[in-house]
Design an enzyme around this catalytic site. Structure first.
Site, PDB file in Angstrom:
ATOM      1  N   LYS A  52      -4.945  -8.138  -2.082  1.00 54.47           N
ATOM      2  CA  LYS A  52      -4.432  -9.171  -1.941  1.00 54.47           C
ATOM      3  C   LYS A  52      -5.603 -10.054  -1.056  1.00 54.47           C
ATOM      4  O   LYS A  52      -5.757 -11.431  -1.435  1.00 54.47           O
ATOM      5  CB  LYS A  52      -3.367  -9.004  -1.307  1.00 54.47           C
ATOM      6  CG  LYS A  52      -2.276  -8.535  -2.265  1.00 54.47           C
ATOM      7  CD  LYS A  52      -0.622  -8.115  -1.566  1.00 54.47           C
ATOM      8  CE  LYS A  52       0.058  -7.608  -2.086  1.00 54.47           C
ATOM      9  NZ  LYS A  52       1.614  -7.214  -1.653  1.00 54.47           N
ATOM     10  N   GLN A  96       4.499  -6.748   4.065  1.00 50.77           N
ATOM     11  CA  GLN A  96       4.276  -5.735   2.971  1.00 50.77           C
ATOM     12  C   GLN A  96       5.436  -4.596   3.282  1.00 50.77           C
ATOM     13  O   GLN A  96       5.697  -4.555   4.161  1.00 50.77           O
ATOM     14  CB  GLN A  96       2.816  -5.118   3.067  1.00 50.77           C
ATOM     15  CG  GLN A  96       2.609  -4.046   2.236  1.00 50.77           C
ATOM     16  CD  GLN A  96       2.188  -4.787   0.806  1.00 50.77           C
ATOM     17  OE1 GLN A  96       1.990  -5.720   0.585  1.00 50.77           O
ATOM     18  NE2 GLN A  96       2.531  -3.815  -0.295  1.00 50.77           N
ATOM     19  N   ASP A 119       7.136 -14.330  -1.029  1.00 50.27           N
ATOM     20  CA  ASP A 119       7.703 -13.214  -1.750  1.00 50.27           C
ATOM     21  C   ASP A 119       9.016 -13.673  -2.414  1.00 50.27           C
ATOM     22  O   ASP A 119       9.523 -13.066  -3.408  1.00 50.27           O
ATOM     23  CB  ASP A 119       7.891 -11.979  -1.098  1.00 50.27           C
ATOM     24  CG  ASP A 119       6.804 -11.051  -1.255  1.00 50.27           C
ATOM     25  OD1 ASP A 119       6.135 -10.790  -2.115  1.00 50.27           O
ATOM     26  OD2 ASP A 119       6.628 -10.240  -0.136  1.00 50.27           O
TER      27      ASP A 119
HETATM   28  N1  GUN Z   1       5.070  -3.800  -1.515  1.00 49.99           N
HETATM   29  C1  GUN Z   1       4.538  -3.667  -3.083  1.00 49.99           C
HETATM   30  N2  GUN Z   1       4.598  -4.576  -3.601  1.00 49.99           N
HETATM   31  C2  GUN Z   1       4.904  -5.625  -2.849  1.00 49.99           C
HETATM   32  C3  GUN Z   1       5.081  -6.990  -3.080  1.00 49.99           C
HETATM   33  O1  GUN Z   1       5.161  -7.863  -3.989  1.00 49.99           O
HETATM   34  N3  GUN Z   1       5.587  -7.898  -2.014  1.00 49.99           N
HETATM   35  C4  GUN Z   1       5.670  -7.014  -0.718  1.00 49.99           C
HETATM   36  N4  GUN Z   1       6.131  -7.971   0.617  1.00 49.99           N
HETATM   37  N5  GUN Z   1       5.426  -5.801  -0.630  1.00 49.99           N
HETATM   38  C5  GUN Z   1       5.229  -5.064  -1.620  1.00 49.99           C
END
Ligand code: GUN
Length: 286
Positions: A52, A96, A119
């Site tokens: 990311k 996360q 998110d």
């Molecule tokens: N863990 C795995 N995928 C994601 C996601 O799209 N967002 C977040 N915050 N954690 C994740």
């Protein structure tokens, strides 16, 4: 069968986002800013967060990473979120998942200013999505919709089945398909005779979380199959929830896994960051 190449769609979207980020910078005199909060030391999360950060840098988005050690106390994470809520250079925050105990995802998330919820998972964002006033939609289902749009797959009037009912994929996926006028059924691990539903569907989005659970016999001829699953097998190979190799000559279109929905999740994180940043900075001008 059309191969729904998420990698190619993500590349296309990321190029567009990069040029929109350039316009954002000239208009507002700063870069869109994303803060990524990583609690604990989950190895898979370390890899995801790394990807990311790299994607942000490539798109011209300023990303900052905050690591919270699992032995730190809950108050320290609370005060970090308060700080990020107030920081004028942070437009978007991602916490996360998973996060280890004693931290609790929902209570952490609800400390976040919903205008920075990249998110789309706060109660505010979820309520907005379900009531037709969406801010941003969760990245993965948003990515699925982008793939369908890119390949001109019209969902209006179609029967769609979503397998999985998580807040992060299944539920928002159902809502986004409904927004595009599909008739949506949501199935899950407790649905008896699941295949009776998937076999009826024009479009199936599978987020069951079980490696290679679905094959040709679970889909009708010419169905569109979207595989949201991603798993690492003992052999080290990655696979999805669907036995993709069975679908040739049967499905009309399908995503592979890896290389399907996964790359779109990161592209949509960039898009959501840009969308939140634009909303925040535009509000300041008013
Ligand atoms: N863990 C795995 N995928 C994601 C996601 O799209 N967002 C977040 N915050 N954690 C994740």
């Amino acid at each position: 069968m059309i191969l729904l190449d998420g990698k190619a769609v993500a590349k296309d979207r990321r190029a567009k986002i990069k040029s929109e980020v350039d316009s954002f910078k000239s208009k507002f005199g700063k870069a869109p800013g994303l803060a990524v909060v990583l609690v604990g030391d989950d190895p898979a999360s370390q890899v995801y967060v790394g990807s990311k950060e790299k994607a942000c840098a490539k798109a011209g988005i300023l990303s900052q990473r905050f690591d919270i050690d699992k032995t730190q106390n809950v108050e320290e994470l609370d005060s970090l979120l308060n700080h990020l809520n107030a920081d004028q250079d942070v437009h978007a925050v991602l916490v996360q998942i998973p996060i280890p105990k004693p931290f609790e995802y929902r209570s952490v998330l609800e400390l976040l200013d919903p205008r920075k919820d990249v998110d789309g998972l706060t109660y505010d964002s979820m309520g907005r999505l379900w009531s037709g006033h969406k801010s941003v939609a969760p990245c993965t289902p948003r990515g699925v919709m982008e793939i369908l749009k890119y390949y001109d797959i019209n969902v209006a009037g179609k029967k769609a089945v979503v397998v999985g009912r998580s807040n992060i994929v299944g539920k928002p996926m159902a809502q986004l398909l409904m927004d595009e006028n599909a008739t949506v059924t949501v199935c899950h691990s407790k649905t008896p005779s699941l295949e009776e539903y998937t076999r009826e569907a024009d479009i199936v989005a599978v987020a069951a979380g079980k490696p290679r659970m679905f094959g040709k016999e679970d889909f009708k001829k010419d169905a569109v199959v979207i595989d949201v699953g991603i798993h690492r097998l003992d052999s080290g190979k990655l696979c999805g929830d669907v036995r993709f190799e069975e679908l040739g000559g049967h499905a009309s279109a399908a995503t592979p896994a890896p290389g399907g929905v996964g790359p779109m999740t990161i592209a949509m994180l960039l898009q959501n960051t840009l969308d939140l940043a634009t909303a925040i900075e535009t509000r300041k001008l008013k």
